[in-house]
Motif scaffolding. Structure first.
Motif, PDB file in Angstrom:
ATOM      1  N   UNK A 108       0.815  -1.214   0.000  1.00  0.00           N
ATOM      2  CA  UNK A 108       0.000   0.000   0.000  1.00  0.00           C
ATOM      3  C   UNK A 108       0.852   1.269   0.000  1.00  0.00           C
ATOM      4  N   UNK A 109       1.920   1.260   0.800  1.00  0.00           N
ATOM      5  CA  UNK A 109       2.776   2.445   0.883  1.00  0.00           C
ATOM      6  C   UNK A 109       3.500   2.698  -0.431  1.00  0.00           C
ATOM      7  N   UNK A 110       3.940   1.635  -1.074  1.00  0.00           N
ATOM      8  CA  UNK A 110       4.617   1.791  -2.363  1.00  0.00           C
ATOM      9  C   UNK A 110       3.652   2.304  -3.420  1.00  0.00           C
ATOM     10  N   UNK A 111       2.483   1.689  -3.518  1.00  0.00           N
ATOM     11  CA  UNK A 111       1.549   2.048  -4.579  1.00  0.00           C
ATOM     12  C   UNK A 111       0.905   3.416  -4.362  1.00  0.00           C
ATOM     13  N   UNK A 112       0.667   3.804  -3.116  1.00  0.00           N
ATOM     14  CA  UNK A 112       0.142   5.155  -2.880  1.00  0.00           C
ATOM     15  C   UNK A 112       1.188   6.193  -3.261  1.00  0.00           C
ATOM     16  N   UNK A 113       2.464   5.893  -3.040  1.00  0.00           N
ATOM     17  CA  UNK A 113       3.525   6.802  -3.483  1.00  0.00           C
ATOM     18  C   UNK A 113       3.545   6.903  -5.000  1.00  0.00           C
ATOM     19  N   UNK A 114       3.304   5.796  -5.681  1.00  0.00           N
ATOM     20  CA  UNK A 114       3.250   5.831  -7.140  1.00  0.00           C
ATOM     21  C   UNK A 114       2.099   6.703  -7.621  1.00  0.00           C
ATOM     22  N   UNK A 115       0.948   6.606  -6.973  1.00  0.00           N
ATOM     23  CA  UNK A 115      -0.189   7.448  -7.358  1.00  0.00           C
ATOM     24  C   UNK A 115       0.166   8.925  -7.179  1.00  0.00           C
ATOM     25  N   UNK A 116       0.782   9.243  -6.038  1.00  0.00           N
ATOM     26  CA  UNK A 116       1.163  10.632  -5.789  1.00  0.00           C
ATOM     27  C   UNK A 116       2.104  11.132  -6.877  1.00  0.00           C
ATOM     28  N   UNK A 117       3.071  10.310  -7.234  1.00  0.00           N
ATOM     29  CA  UNK A 117       4.006  10.656  -8.308  1.00  0.00           C
ATOM     30  C   UNK A 117       3.283  10.824  -9.641  1.00  0.00           C
ATOM     31  N   UNK A 187      10.941  13.226  -5.446  1.00  0.00           N
ATOM     32  CA  UNK A 187      10.910  12.675  -4.088  1.00  0.00           C
ATOM     33  C   UNK A 187       9.768  11.684  -3.874  1.00  0.00           C
ATOM     34  N   UNK A 188       8.701  11.739  -4.685  1.00  0.00           N
ATOM     35  CA  UNK A 188       7.677  10.703  -4.562  1.00  0.00           C
ATOM     36  C   UNK A 188       8.184   9.373  -5.134  1.00  0.00           C
ATOM     37  N   UNK A 189       9.042   9.430  -6.132  1.00  0.00           N
ATOM     38  CA  UNK A 189       9.685   8.188  -6.593  1.00  0.00           C
ATOM     39  C   UNK A 189      10.619   7.639  -5.514  1.00  0.00           C
ATOM     40  N   UNK A 190      11.290   8.514  -4.797  1.00  0.00           N
ATOM     41  CA  UNK A 190      12.124   8.060  -3.681  1.00  0.00           C
ATOM     42  C   UNK A 190      11.273   7.350  -2.642  1.00  0.00           C
ATOM     43  N   UNK A 191      10.062   7.873  -2.398  1.00  0.00           N
ATOM     44  CA  UNK A 191       9.161   7.222  -1.456  1.00  0.00           C
ATOM     45  C   UNK A 191       8.845   5.804  -1.906  1.00  0.00           C
ATOM     46  N   UNK A 192       8.572   5.657  -3.210  1.00  0.00           N
ATOM     47  CA  UNK A 192       8.282   4.315  -3.719  1.00  0.00           C
ATOM     48  C   UNK A 192       9.468   3.387  -3.512  1.00  0.00           C
ATOM     49  N   UNK A 193      10.659   3.869  -3.823  1.00  0.00           N
ATOM     50  CA  UNK A 193      11.848   3.012  -3.796  1.00  0.00           C
ATOM     51  C   UNK A 193      12.193   2.517  -2.401  1.00  0.00           C
ATOM     52  N   UNK A 194      11.720   3.191  -1.357  1.00  0.00           N
ATOM     53  CA  UNK A 194      11.959   2.715   0.008  1.00  0.00           C
ATOM     54  C   UNK A 194      11.359   1.332   0.225  1.00  0.00           C
ATOM     55  N   UNK A 195      10.311   0.999  -0.513  1.00  0.00           N
ATOM     56  CA  UNK A 195       9.657  -0.305  -0.377  1.00  0.00           C
ATOM     57  C   UNK A 195       9.811  -1.172  -1.624  1.00  0.00           C
TER      58      UNK A 195
END
Length: 593
Positions: A108-117, A187-195
């Motif tokens: 969920x955290x990865x995919x919500x970051x992708x949506x934000x991006x 930085x939203x891609x960075x959020x995705x990459x954390x997971x």
């Protein structure tokens, strides 16, 4: 070439064929071919084409199912992570594996970051370029003049004094908001990459959960970026509201640009770890516990939120597509795991039989197939669209009224959101209301509100993940075994709409694998019943507000209609040239009659 038609009166009607192929500012090979009545200022005919074929569903046959998510993430360089996640959900069902809660939350955290991006970069660096100062100056100078003298209602929030200032902020490569959004995309891609390890082809999202090392530091790094995004989205939504409301007011009737009947599909996403078990037999229940509710709307009515029922409604039709039918091929699945009969045209049974041929707008003209929803109430195959993703997701979630996790609540007619205090902005309340019409402006508006929606899902899941880590429950992956035989499906949402993967396993290998992303739903050509696809339907009869005549026509209203769906063609197109042959064809599309 313009064609003059002589009606019974002495007036002349100027009809002109015009094509945009490929459409720019999107990924892929989408072509839009039209006939435009310049006398009455409307589009008469539209054909949506894609002239490239790849065939992932062909070379997936016979492979180890455990490779499916790595391979299918390569379907697209934009939605690759969505395909990876969907494939993993599919495999979880096939292998009967339930990840630990932290694994579900990582998804969920990865995919919500992708949506934000994705929604940020598409809205303000692609779609809203159609509303920028330079574009409006070239197509509707009178509208720009009015915008210069129109105060922005929310200027105290987003900082732009007039509507024209907002338009200037969206100018490509020079506008302040355009440039800011490029940084947001980083930085939203960075959020995705954390997971996910990397974006858009994840290395740590897999069946059974997530293999990333999820620590308190991982979650803190995500939180810092998320709250920075909160500041951005609090300005973003009011700014877009001001821009879109201005166009609707400045150009009466603009709500008919890109209009089509409210026929929507949305599979839902963001599973609740407390309820999801990935078992098909309980999919109705855990599907309704998703943070975005599944739904099918036909004629403006929400007819189902049941993922099992929704799955069985799917039909893949051909009509104007460059494929042979599979009616004489073996049937893989006659009944689902609950004993319900499965149609021959369902993705579990669909087989890909390419048949390259010359483009003919009276017959075959696209490599995209025509997915439809079978409405047993009326015995019809309904052409549904994704509303660009956010429109359908929020429409169905709002109407269903099931979602409520504190920061966000579906009321039956709206979605109420509370964005908490962030570093530069106070707490903010937003409410997205179900619009009266499905049109270009409302699809774009929904995408802006969905940035806030995705951020709140992320914040809620982050708080839950922190509880898991602080309690020492840091395991995020679970072992599994591949069965000899299985029938499974994964239902997810790519940023731009519905994404499903259907798989049949025989003797431990993939016997059939059919991915259905948003592109076939939105870009489909006319089906076997002659029903136009959503792009075609939305463009046909769209009124023309552009002030240019036929000789210097830009087609801005048509482009706004098409781009409101967030087109991304790689998922729906393929390449097929036979035995290594390279073929180059240069032609001018004609024959729209």
């Amino acid at each position: 070439m313009a064609t003059t038609v002589q009606p019974p009166t002495d007036s002349k009607i100027i009809v002109k064929e015009m094509s945009w192929d490929p459409i720019t500012r999107i990924v892929g090979s989408l072509g839009i071919h039209t006939e435009i009545d310049f006398t009455n200022r409307q589009v008469l005919k539209c054909y949506s084409t894609s002239m490239v074929f790849r065939g992932f569903d062909i070379f997936m046959k016979g492979i180890d199912p455990r490779d499916a998510h790595f391979i299918t993430s390569r379907i697209c360089g934009i939605c690759g992570d969505n395909h990876c996640t969907c494939s993993c959900l599919n495999q979880n069902m096939a292998y009967s594996v339930k990840p630990p809660p932290l694994g579900d939350l990582a998804f969920n955290l990865a995919e919500s970051a992708d949506y934000m991006f994705d929604h940020a970069i598409f809205n303000d660096c692609m779609a809203n370029v159609d509303f920028c100062e330079q574009m409006v100056k070239d197509t509707n100078p009178s509208v720009l003049a009015k915008a210069e003298n129109t105060s922005a209602p929310h200027q105290d929030i987003h900082g732009y004094k007039t509507i024209a200032d907002i338009m200037r902020a969206l100018n490509p490569f020079t506008g302040s908001y355009y440039l800011e959004t490029l940084q947001v995309a980083r930085y939203t891609r960075e959020m995705y990459c954390l997971f996910g390890g990397r974006h858009t082809h994840p290395s740590t999202i897999m069946p059974g959960g997530c293999s990333a090392d999820i620590t308190h530091q991982t979650l803190t790094d995500y939180y810092v970026r998320l709250m920075r995004y909160m500041d951005y989205v609090k300005r973003c939504v009011p700014m877009h509201d001001d821009l879109y409301d201005f166009f609707l007011q400045a150009l009466p009737g603009y709500d008919m640009v890109g209009f089509r009947e409210t026929n929507l599909v949305n599979w839902g996403c963001f599973d609740d770890p407390d309820y999801v078990d990935y078992d098909y037999k309980t999919m109705t229940d855990w599907g309704r516990k998703r943070y975005i509710t599944p739904g099918v709307a036909i004629g403006g009515e929400l007819i189902s939120t049941d993922l099992v029922e929704i799955n069985l409604m799917i039909r893949i039709l051909l009509g104007s597509s460059y494929f042979d039918g599979w009616e004489n091929e073996p049937t893989f699945v006659t009944h689902d795991p609950l004993g319900n009969p499965v149609d021959k045209n369902h993705p579990w049974n669909k087989q890909t039989l390419p048949k390259p041929q010359k483009r003919d707008f009276t017959d075959k003209y696209s490599w995209v197939v025509s997915p439809r929803m079978y409405d047993k109430r009326t015995d019809t195959h309904v052409c549904c669209d994704t509303g660009g993703g956010p429109f359908a997701r929020q429409w169905c979630t709002a109407r269903a009224g099931l979602v409520d996790f504190g920061y966000l609540k579906a009321t039956g007619h709206s979605i109420q959101m509370v964005l908490p205090k962030s570093s530069a902005m106070p707490e903010m309340e937003l409410e997205w209301h179900v619009p009266e019409k499905s049109n270009a402006v409302e699809r774009d508006r929904a995408r802006s509100y969905h940035q806030a929606y995705a951020a709140l899902v992320a914040l809620h899941c982050l708080e839950r993940a922190l509880k898991e880590v602080r309690a020492g429950r840091t395991k995020s992956w679970k072992e599994f075994k591949v069965p000899e035989e299985a029938v499974s499906c994964g239902f997810h949402e790519a940023a731009r709409g519905v994404l499903s993967h259907h798989m049949v396993i025989r003797e431990g290998k993939i016997a059939n694998y059919q991915p259905y992303p948003p592109t076939p739903w939105n870009a489909s050509p006319r089906d076997a019943f002659g029903t136009p696809g959503p792009y075609e339907d939305a463009v046909q009869n769209t009124p023309i507000f552009e002030e240019n005549g036929p000789d210097d026509f830009k087609g801005i209203d048509i482009m706004r209609a098409v781009r409101s769906f967030d087109p991304c063609l790689p998922c729906g197109v393929h390449m097929y040239t036979g035995k290594g042959r390279v073929r180059k064809v240069i032609h001018t599309p004609t024959g729209l009659s």
